[in-house]
Design an enzyme around this catalytic site. Structure first.
Site, PDB file in Angstrom:
ATOM      1  N   ARG A 147      -2.361  -3.226   8.604  1.00 49.74           N
ATOM      2  CA  ARG A 147      -2.887  -4.604   8.341  1.00 49.74           C
ATOM      3  C   ARG A 147      -2.144  -5.394   9.546  1.00 49.74           C
ATOM      4  O   ARG A 147      -1.103  -5.019  10.514  1.00 49.74           O
ATOM      5  CB  ARG A 147      -2.391  -5.114   7.088  1.00 49.74           C
ATOM      6  CG  ARG A 147      -3.153  -4.731   5.943  1.00 49.74           C
ATOM      7  CD  ARG A 147      -2.643  -5.117   4.703  1.00 49.74           C
ATOM      8  NE  ARG A 147      -1.415  -4.840   4.381  1.00 49.74           N
ATOM      9  CZ  ARG A 147      -0.290  -5.408   4.549  1.00 49.74           C
ATOM     10  NH1 ARG A 147      -0.446  -6.858   4.808  1.00 49.74           N
ATOM     11  NH2 ARG A 147       0.990  -5.105   4.223  1.00 49.74           N
ATOM     12  N   LYS A 164      -6.648  -5.275   0.507  1.00 50.71           N
ATOM     13  CA  LYS A 164      -5.573  -6.195   0.249  1.00 50.71           C
ATOM     14  C   LYS A 164      -6.129  -7.502   0.203  1.00 50.71           C
ATOM     15  O   LYS A 164      -5.352  -8.432  -0.236  1.00 50.71           O
ATOM     16  CB  LYS A 164      -4.325  -5.766   1.333  1.00 50.71           C
ATOM     17  CG  LYS A 164      -3.595  -4.459   0.775  1.00 50.71           C
ATOM     18  CD  LYS A 164      -2.843  -4.663  -0.473  1.00 50.71           C
ATOM     19  CE  LYS A 164      -1.898  -3.945  -0.838  1.00 50.71           C
ATOM     20  NZ  LYS A 164      -1.320  -2.652  -0.815  1.00 50.71           N
ATOM     21  N   HIS A 186       1.430  -6.160  -7.790  1.00 46.99           N
ATOM     22  CA  HIS A 186       1.297  -5.253  -6.692  1.00 46.99           C
ATOM     23  C   HIS A 186       2.195  -4.010  -7.111  1.00 46.99           C
ATOM     24  O   HIS A 186       3.277  -3.616  -7.002  1.00 46.99           O
ATOM     25  CB  HIS A 186       2.164  -5.653  -5.464  1.00 46.99           C
ATOM     26  CG  HIS A 186       1.771  -4.592  -4.164  1.00 46.99           C
ATOM     27  ND1 HIS A 186       2.800  -4.303  -3.505  1.00 46.99           N
ATOM     28  CD2 HIS A 186       0.679  -3.971  -3.955  1.00 46.99           C
ATOM     29  CE1 HIS A 186       2.306  -3.447  -2.334  1.00 46.99           C
ATOM     30  NE2 HIS A 186       0.934  -3.278  -2.684  1.00 46.99           N
ATOM     31  N   SER A 202       5.008  -1.121   0.468  1.00 45.72           N
ATOM     32  CA  SER A 202       4.596   0.056   1.100  1.00 45.72           C
ATOM     33  C   SER A 202       5.391   1.110   1.280  1.00 45.72           C
ATOM     34  O   SER A 202       6.433   0.865   1.982  1.00 45.72           O
ATOM     35  CB  SER A 202       3.850  -0.509   2.370  1.00 45.72           C
ATOM     36  OG  SER A 202       2.924   0.374   2.995  1.00 45.72           O
ATOM     37  N   LYS A 244       4.813   4.233  -4.928  1.00 46.05           N
ATOM     38  CA  LYS A 244       3.738   3.740  -6.128  1.00 46.05           C
ATOM     39  C   LYS A 244       2.531   4.774  -6.085  1.00 46.05           C
ATOM     40  O   LYS A 244       2.523   5.267  -7.163  1.00 46.05           O
ATOM     41  CB  LYS A 244       2.965   2.260  -5.636  1.00 46.05           C
ATOM     42  CG  LYS A 244       3.914   1.176  -5.626  1.00 46.05           C
ATOM     43  CD  LYS A 244       3.185  -0.017  -5.355  1.00 46.05           C
ATOM     44  CE  LYS A 244       2.214  -0.127  -4.044  1.00 46.05           C
ATOM     45  NZ  LYS A 244       3.376  -0.147  -2.870  1.00 46.05           N
ATOM     46  N   THR A 245       1.975   5.194  -5.173  1.00 52.03           N
ATOM     47  CA  THR A 245       1.012   6.146  -5.155  1.00 52.03           C
ATOM     48  C   THR A 245       1.394   7.417  -5.690  1.00 52.03           C
ATOM     49  O   THR A 245       0.821   8.123  -6.622  1.00 52.03           O
ATOM     50  CB  THR A 245       0.246   6.255  -3.896  1.00 52.03           C
ATOM     51  OG1 THR A 245      -0.400   4.849  -3.631  1.00 52.03           O
ATOM     52  CG2 THR A 245      -1.070   7.115  -4.290  1.00 52.03           C
ATOM     53  N   ASP A 264      -2.280   0.770  -7.088  1.00 50.58           N
ATOM     54  CA  ASP A 264      -1.685  -0.260  -6.300  1.00 50.58           C
ATOM     55  C   ASP A 264      -1.785  -1.677  -6.662  1.00 50.58           C
ATOM     56  O   ASP A 264      -1.014  -2.445  -6.637  1.00 50.58           O
ATOM     57  CB  ASP A 264      -2.411   0.078  -4.974  1.00 50.58           C
ATOM     58  CG  ASP A 264      -1.640  -0.823  -3.692  1.00 50.58           C
ATOM     59  OD1 ASP A 264      -0.426  -0.432  -3.568  1.00 50.58           O
ATOM     60  OD2 ASP A 264      -2.437  -1.746  -3.149  1.00 50.58           O
ATOM     61  N   ARG A 324      -3.601   7.940   6.295  1.00 47.72           N
ATOM     62  CA  ARG A 324      -4.065   7.695   4.792  1.00 47.72           C
ATOM     63  C   ARG A 324      -5.496   8.308   4.507  1.00 47.72           C
ATOM     64  O   ARG A 324      -5.947   8.950   5.514  1.00 47.72           O
ATOM     65  CB  ARG A 324      -4.513   6.246   4.921  1.00 47.72           C
ATOM     66  CG  ARG A 324      -3.417   4.978   5.165  1.00 47.72           C
ATOM     67  CD  ARG A 324      -2.605   4.824   3.811  1.00 47.72           C
ATOM     68  NE  ARG A 324      -1.760   3.838   4.091  1.00 47.72           N
ATOM     69  CZ  ARG A 324      -1.368   2.988   3.140  1.00 47.72           C
ATOM     70  NH1 ARG A 324      -1.629   3.171   1.850  1.00 47.72           N
ATOM     71  NH2 ARG A 324      -0.392   2.368   3.261  1.00 47.72           N
TER      72      ARG A 324
END
Ligand SMILES: Nc1ncnc2c1ncn2[C@@H]1O[C@H](COP(=O)(O)OP(=O)(O)O)[C@@H](O)[C@H]1O
Ligand SMILES: C=C(OP(=O)(O)O)C(=O)O
Ligand SMILES: [Mn+2]
Length: 539
Positions: A63, A208, A227, A245, A249-250, A264, A327
């Protein structure tokens, strides 16, 4: 006919020309379009050995926060948190001029993809989002990431609540006189319910971007907007994993013992926790079938790889030469154990993930109610200097609500709504360090998974405990299947004095960062829950 109506809608928006419209294409149509030999440059996708296609996203492989603006007008002036950093203001006039650029860009297109989808599982809070773009793989990305309406829902879609016009091939020549950051732009107009994109091809801006909009609308209705990833066990026990990030989490929400809700972005309303998305977006750097089997298996036909080095059709996940942020996006049903629709009851376990590169934080700490609030407002993790994984110069990052980059309202709106829900439903919070310790190595995924197991099955509550000075945290000293000698971080240093020196440095950063919340009684009351420099260290 749907297409005639869509063309009318596009013309109303200002997209002229003789383009062909492809409306909510199937995966097969997307695949054919992506691998078409007519594709130029970054439009090209290639098939890989797993059946997934792979693309390069161009100059932007992540981003671009400095190019992100929100129109400041009567709707947003008093509501958006204008912090001068995350939510940069722009004028309706500048927005209009960038919108013209995007509309002109798409007016020249031969083909326009229009993808109607939902952001949010529940009909009462979801946004009906329309994505408009000319790049096939961007249509694939949003098809993977957002909730795919059924045929019936599509027939009855009606007017979108929000529209995203992606003109990634155009840039803004007037950026200097408009005093913008660069020729690239990601802009939101809440009055027109529009997001426009120019210059960057990175799909994460759309994902996002809509998260930031949910972060605006839901807390204003009293719901928590978070988040975090989420999963649920056989007993209906929901766990949430907050983190910036790269904190896990994932990875950690894909747990073969539990059902995935989402990886997410979630909301929490009076009925429970619900996903905003219809897919996952996993990091694939150094991915292996052994360490992360669920994510590895999800990479198959319909998954979309980004910026992975591919040699003769074979993906090399160890190669970070394009970016460390390689990704894959895939529809959520690529994970075997999921709940659909993506929602469950109230959360009972709240995990804050922090990748601490200083090696100070314990692998797990048990937080009381005030600490839960304190650490949520802090949102501490470390970003590593450059792309090197060396831990020579970690950059501490305090990101309120573990998601500062996506907060559209004041951080306390997110802590109030979350802590309110936690109290109401008796949820307990834990701080988990998925980063480094005194050995200079990252805490192993195996140990972190065993820690998460102990949190979820409750065995952590019965473990013997100790208090870590300076950081002012309570930790278990023994847990099933967790390597010995890591739970007290001081034990991972050959000289415990080294730990203390680093801890004092980190503690002073926490204290300094927290000053911004100390102008209210509510904030001041949390100071004793944070790190303490004056504590006596007995050990
Ligand atoms: N102990 C650990 N816990 C979680 N992730 C770890 C750990 N050690 C290494 N990793 C790696 O860190 C990365 C975490 O990324 P991811 O789960 O995608 O984070 P997020 O979803 O929060 O952005 C993965 O590449 C994972 O393999
Ligand atoms: C996709 C992103 O998030 P995460 O790394 O948390 O999955 C992002 O920050 O652009
Ligand atoms: Mn993630």
């Amino acid at each position: 006919m749907k297409n005639a109506k869509i063309i009318r809608d596009l013309e109303k928006l200002g997209i002229k020309g003789n383009y062909e419209v492809v409306y909510n294409p199937s995966y097969e149509e997307l695949y054919q379009a992506e691998i078409s030999p007519e594709n130029q440059g970054f439009e090209r996708a290639e098939l890989t050995e797993s059946g997934a296609v792979s693309v390069k996203t161009g100059i932007f492989t992540g981003r671009s926060p400095k190019d992100r603006y929100i129109v400041q007008d009567d709707v947003t002036r008093e509501t958006i948190f204008w912090d001068g950093k995350v939510n940069l203001p722009t004028t309706p006039e500048i927005f209009s001029s960038c919108k013209e650029l995007v509309l002109d860009q798409l007016s020249d297109a031969k083909k326009i993809y229009v993808v109607d989808s939902f952001c949010g599982t529940n009909a009462d809070t979801r946004l009906k989002v329309r994505f408009i773009m000319e790049v096939a793989w961007q249509a694939h990305f949003v098809t993977n990431m957002f909730i795919r309406p059924s045929h019936y829902e599509l027939e009855n879609f009606g007017e979108p609540d929000f529209t995203v016009i992606n003109g990634s091939k155009t840039t803004n020549p007037n950026w200097q006189e408009q005093e913008l950051n660069s020729e690239n732009f990601v802009m939101f107009n809440l009055t027109e319910k529009l997001q426009i994109i120019g210059g960057t091809w990175y799909g994460g801006e759309m994902k996002k971007g809509m998260f930031a909009m949910m972060n605006y609308y839901l807390p204003l209705k009293g719901m928590a907007s978070m988040h975090c990833s989420a999963n649920v066990g056989e007993e209906g026990d929901v766990a949430l994993f907050f983190g910036l990030s790269g904190t896990g989490k994932t990875t950690l929400s894909a747990d073969p013992k539990r059902y995935l809700i989402g990886d997410d972005e979630h909301g929490w309303d009076n009925n429970g926790v619900f996903n905003y998305e219809g897919g996952c977006y996993a990091k694939v750097i150094d991915l292996s079938a052994e360490k992360e089997p669920d994510i590895f298996r999800a990479i198959k036909r319909d998954a979309l790889l980004e910026n992975v080095v591919v040699n003769n059709g074979v993906s090399d996940y160890t190669d970070g030469s394009i970016t460390e942020n390689t990704r894959v996006s895939y529809p959520i049903y690529h994970i075997n154990k999921i709940v659909l629709p993506s929602k469950a009851g109230h959360a009972k376990k709240i995990v804050y993930l922090s990748a601490d590169a200083f090696g100070v934080l314990p692998p797990v700490s048990i937080l009381d109610e005030n600490q839960a609030q304190y650490h949520f407002l802090c949102g501490y993790t470390s970003k590593l200097a450059g792309t090197e994984r060396g831990i020579t110069e970690p950059e501490p990052s305090f990101s309120p609500a573990f998601g500062e980059a996506f907060l559209t309202l004041h951080p306390t709106m997110y802590s109030k709504t979350l802590i309110g829900k936690m109290k109401e439903h008796g949820a307990k919070a834990y701080l988990v360090n998925t980063g480094w310790n005194g050995t200079g190595k990252r805490i192993s995924l195996k140990d972190t998974r065993a820690i998460i197991d102990a949190i979820i099955d409750g065995s952590i509550e019965n473990a013997p405990k100790t208090r870590i000075p300076v950081m002012n945290l309570e930790v278990p000293t023994e847990l099933p299947n967790v390597s010995e000698g890591i739970l007290d971080p001081r034990d991972t240093y050959s000289n415990a004095g080294d730990w203390e020196e680093k801890a004092r440095d980190l503690a002073s950063r926490y204290i300094k960062n927290f000053e911004q919340y100390c102008n209210t009684e509510e904030g001041k009351k949390l100071i004793p829950s944070g790190p303490q420099l004056q504590t006596q260290t007995t050990n």
